[in-house]
Design a protein around this motif. Structure first.
Motif, PDB file in Angstrom:
ATOM      1  N   GLY A 111     -53.051  -3.072  28.585  1.00 14.55           N
ATOM      2  CA  GLY A 111     -51.808  -2.319  28.682  1.00 14.55           C
ATOM      3  C   GLY A 111     -52.024  -0.822  28.607  1.00 14.55           C
ATOM      4  O   GLY A 111     -53.061  -0.343  28.154  1.00 14.55           O
ATOM      5  N   LEU A 112     -51.025  -0.103  29.044  1.00 17.49           N
ATOM      6  CA  LEU A 112     -50.988   1.346  28.951  1.00 17.49           C
ATOM      7  C   LEU A 112     -49.913   1.706  27.938  1.00 17.49           C
ATOM      8  O   LEU A 112     -48.772   1.263  28.049  1.00 17.49           O
ATOM      9  N   SER A 113     -50.294   2.501  26.961  1.00 20.83           N
ATOM     10  CA  SER A 113     -49.408   2.811  25.847  1.00 20.83           C
ATOM     11  C   SER A 113     -49.137   4.313  25.784  1.00 20.83           C
ATOM     12  O   SER A 113     -50.018   5.125  26.058  1.00 20.83           O
ATOM     13  N   TYR A 114     -47.919   4.658  25.416  1.00 22.95           N
ATOM     14  CA  TYR A 114     -47.540   6.049  25.135  1.00 22.95           C
ATOM     15  C   TYR A 114     -47.156   6.105  23.667  1.00 22.95           C
ATOM     16  O   TYR A 114     -46.344   5.303  23.202  1.00 22.95           O
ATOM     17  N   THR A 115     -47.752   7.012  22.917  1.00 24.67           N
ATOM     18  CA  THR A 115     -47.476   7.117  21.484  1.00 24.67           C
ATOM     19  C   THR A 115     -47.015   8.523  21.153  1.00 24.67           C
ATOM     20  O   THR A 115     -47.589   9.498  21.622  1.00 24.67           O
ATOM     21  N   ILE A 116     -45.977   8.605  20.334  1.00 26.02           N
ATOM     22  CA  ILE A 116     -45.573   9.882  19.773  1.00 26.02           C
ATOM     23  C   ILE A 116     -45.756   9.777  18.267  1.00 26.02           C
ATOM     24  O   ILE A 116     -45.365   8.795  17.654  1.00 26.02           O
ATOM     25  N   SER A 117     -46.436  10.776  17.691  1.00 31.48           N
ATOM     26  CA  SER A 117     -46.789  10.748  16.276  1.00 31.48           C
ATOM     27  C   SER A 117     -46.403  12.077  15.641  1.00 31.48           C
ATOM     28  O   SER A 117     -46.451  13.121  16.282  1.00 31.48           O
ATOM     29  N   ASN A 118     -46.045  12.031  14.367  1.00 32.09           N
ATOM     30  CA  ASN A 118     -45.588  13.220  13.646  1.00 32.09           C
ATOM     31  C   ASN A 118     -46.502  13.440  12.441  1.00 32.09           C
ATOM     32  O   ASN A 118     -46.705  12.526  11.656  1.00 32.09           O
ATOM     33  N   PHE A 119     -47.051  14.657  12.291  1.00 35.78           N
ATOM     34  CA  PHE A 119     -47.912  14.971  11.145  1.00 35.78           C
ATOM     35  C   PHE A 119     -47.925  16.473  10.905  1.00 35.78           C
ATOM     36  O   PHE A 119     -47.399  17.250  11.696  1.00 35.78           O
ATOM     37  N   LYS A 120     -48.559  16.895   9.802  1.00 37.75           N
ATOM     38  CA  LYS A 120     -48.718  18.318   9.501  1.00 37.75           C
ATOM     39  C   LYS A 120     -49.965  18.846  10.181  1.00 37.75           C
ATOM     40  O   LYS A 120     -51.028  18.262  10.091  1.00 37.75           O
ATOM     41  N   ASP A 121     -49.806  20.001  10.846  1.00 42.18           N
ATOM     42  CA  ASP A 121     -50.958  20.593  11.499  1.00 42.18           C
ATOM     43  C   ASP A 121     -51.664  21.570  10.555  1.00 42.18           C
ATOM     44  O   ASP A 121     -51.345  21.631   9.361  1.00 42.18           O
ATOM     45  N   CYS A 122     -52.610  22.318  11.080  1.00 45.57           N
ATOM     46  CA  CYS A 122     -53.414  23.239  10.263  1.00 45.57           C
ATOM     47  C   CYS A 122     -52.587  24.349   9.633  1.00 45.57           C
ATOM     48  O   CYS A 122     -53.007  24.956   8.650  1.00 45.57           O
ATOM     49  N   THR A 123     -51.403  24.647  10.169  1.00 39.45           N
ATOM     50  CA  THR A 123     -50.541  25.693   9.612  1.00 39.45           C
ATOM     51  C   THR A 123     -49.500  25.131   8.649  1.00 39.45           C
ATOM     52  O   THR A 123     -48.580  25.836   8.267  1.00 39.45           O
ATOM     53  N   GLN A 124     -49.636  23.868   8.272  1.00 37.46           N
ATOM     54  CA  GLN A 124     -48.730  23.163   7.350  1.00 37.46           C
ATOM     55  C   GLN A 124     -47.338  22.902   7.930  1.00 37.46           C
ATOM     56  O   GLN A 124     -46.421  22.556   7.201  1.00 37.46           O
ATOM     57  N   SER A 125     -47.143  23.084   9.212  1.00 37.16           N
ATOM     58  CA  SER A 125     -45.845  22.754   9.797  1.00 37.16           C
ATOM     59  C   SER A 125     -45.912  21.390  10.468  1.00 37.16           C
ATOM     60  O   SER A 125     -46.957  20.960  10.942  1.00 37.16           O
ATOM     61  N   ARG A 126     -44.771  20.705  10.468  1.00 38.65           N
ATOM     62  CA  ARG A 126     -44.673  19.377  11.082  1.00 38.65           C
ATOM     63  C   ARG A 126     -44.681  19.533  12.594  1.00 38.65           C
ATOM     64  O   ARG A 126     -43.921  20.314  13.160  1.00 38.65           O
ATOM     65  N   VAL A 127     -45.544  18.765  13.257  1.00 43.04           N
ATOM     66  CA  VAL A 127     -45.625  18.787  14.720  1.00 43.04           C
ATOM     67  C   VAL A 127     -45.583  17.353  15.236  1.00 43.04           C
ATOM     68  O   VAL A 127     -45.909  16.408  14.521  1.00 43.04           O
ATOM     69  N   SER A 128     -45.196  17.218  16.475  1.00 42.17           N
ATOM     70  CA  SER A 128     -45.230  15.924  17.152  1.00 42.17           C
ATOM     71  C   SER A 128     -46.308  15.981  18.226  1.00 42.17           C
ATOM     72  O   SER A 128     -46.389  16.953  18.981  1.00 42.17           O
ATOM     73  N   TYR A 129     -47.113  14.962  18.276  1.00 43.25           N
ATOM     74  CA  TYR A 129     -48.158  14.859  19.288  1.00 43.25           C
ATOM     75  C   TYR A 129     -47.896  13.635  20.137  1.00 43.25           C
ATOM     76  O   TYR A 129     -47.507  12.587  19.624  1.00 43.25           O
ATOM     77  N   SER A 130     -48.130  13.755  21.444  1.00 43.90           N
ATOM     78  CA  SER A 130     -47.982  12.654  22.388  1.00 43.90           C
ATOM     79  C   SER A 130     -49.357  12.220  22.863  1.00 43.90           C
ATOM     80  O   SER A 130     -50.219  13.053  23.134  1.00 43.90           O
ATOM     81  N   TYR A 131     -49.550  10.914  22.961  1.00 41.13           N
ATOM     82  CA  TYR A 131     -50.819  10.349  23.398  1.00 41.13           C
ATOM     83  C   TYR A 131     -50.582   9.311  24.493  1.00 41.13           C
ATOM     84  O   TYR A 131     -49.585   8.602  24.462  1.00 41.13           O
ATOM     85  N   PHE A 132     -51.529   9.203  25.403  1.00 42.97           N
ATOM     86  CA  PHE A 132     -51.617   8.069  26.305  1.00 42.97           C
ATOM     87  C   PHE A 132     -52.860   7.290  25.918  1.00 42.97           C
ATOM     88  O   PHE A 132     -53.886   7.884  25.577  1.00 42.97           O
ATOM     89  N   ALA A 133     -52.770   5.960  25.964  1.00 39.69           N
ATOM     90  CA  ALA A 133     -53.905   5.143  25.542  1.00 39.69           C
ATOM     91  C   ALA A 133     -54.006   3.877  26.380  1.00 39.69           C
ATOM     92  O   ALA A 133     -53.018   3.393  26.936  1.00 39.69           O
ATOM     93  N   LEU A 134     -55.211   3.341  26.414  1.00 32.13           N
ATOM     94  CA  LEU A 134     -55.471   2.046  27.018  1.00 32.13           C
ATOM     95  C   LEU A 134     -55.648   1.034  25.908  1.00 32.13           C
ATOM     96  O   LEU A 134     -56.380   1.277  24.952  1.00 32.13           O
ATOM     97  N   LYS A 135     -54.933  -0.091  26.004  1.00 32.48           N
ATOM     98  CA  LYS A 135     -55.014  -1.165  25.012  1.00 32.48           C
ATOM     99  C   LYS A 135     -55.654  -2.392  25.615  1.00 32.48           C
ATOM    100  O   LYS A 135     -55.317  -2.793  26.731  1.00 32.48           O
ATOM    101  N   LEU A 136     -56.561  -2.995  24.857  1.00 39.92           N
ATOM    102  CA  LEU A 136     -57.143  -4.286  25.202  1.00 39.92           C
ATOM    103  C   LEU A 136     -56.934  -5.195  24.023  1.00 39.92           C
ATOM    104  O   LEU A 136     -57.107  -4.770  22.874  1.00 39.92           O
ATOM    105  N   GLY A 137     -56.567  -6.451  24.266  1.00 39.19           N
ATOM    106  CA  GLY A 137     -56.296  -7.325  23.135  1.00 39.19           C
ATOM    107  C   GLY A 137     -56.343  -8.794  23.496  1.00 39.19           C
ATOM    108  O   GLY A 137     -56.638  -9.185  24.628  1.00 39.19           O
ATOM    109  N   TYR A 138     -56.046  -9.578  22.466  1.00 36.40           N
ATOM    110  CA  TYR A 138     -55.991 -11.032  22.597  1.00 36.40           C
ATOM    111  C   TYR A 138     -54.876 -11.524  21.700  1.00 36.40           C
ATOM    112  O   TYR A 138     -54.728 -11.067  20.556  1.00 36.40           O
TER     113      TYR A 138
END
Length: 182
Positions: free
Chosen positions: A153-180
């Protein structure tokens, strides 16, 4: 001559029924059932897609367990391990690892009774330890039939965390998933 003898022996035993294996008490064969418990294990690798920020890659392994209502809808909960690459350039921690804990809902777009491969959808919603919220929808293809499937599968992820400046940021990722799943 030998061939004719084999054919006559085969014809003789063609209608002979083999004895059926007696059912074990309390045994449920979920192989051909629409409902029941299910389990999936997935490996995933991806990269953020930020145009003006530093990109970060990750690798993740998750396990999900749940209940299957029918072939079109299943619910579950999962846990896994995530490792970041280029972590120190983006996140406010030297720790490269996170533990995603999530709820999952997934299903097939079409019936798997008549064909061995079907498209599926999936949605993980939860949090990653020491980071925050994440959501990850996936569109993919399942090979194998009603149960016991390999997944891609092809996955899109949005994640929220603190960056190096201590402010909350959202990051978007694309990923390839393999599973069973089974």
């Amino acid at each position: 001559m030998l061939f004719v003898g084999i054919l006559s022996v085969n014809a003789q035993y063609r209608d002979v029924k083999l004895p059926e294996k007696p059912a074990q008490k309390g045994y449920n064969d979920y192989t051909f059932k629409d409902d029941g418990f299910w389990f999936a294990v997935e490996a995933e690798g991806g990269s953020s897609i930020m145009s003006v920020k530093t990109n970060m890659q990750y690798a993740q392994v998750t396990g999900t367990v749940g209940y299957r209502l029918n072939e079109f809808l299943r619910f579950g909960v999962g846990v896994g391990g995530r490792m970041y690459v280029h972590n120190a350039d983006v996140r406010n921690t030297d720790n490269k690892f996170g533990v995603p804990i999530f709820a999952n809902i997934r299903g097939n777009f079409i019936s798997a009774y008549d064909i061995d491969g079907v498209p599926f959808w999936s949605l993980n919603i939860g949090g990653i330890t020491e980071e925050g919220f994440f959501a990850s929808p996936t569109i993919g293809y399942s090979f194998g039939g009603l149960r016991n499937n390999f997944l891609i599968g092809l996955s899109y992820t949005i994640s929220n965390f603190k960056d190096c400046t201590q402010s909350r940021v959202s990051y978007s990722y694309f990923a390839l998933k393999l599973g069973y799943e089974f």
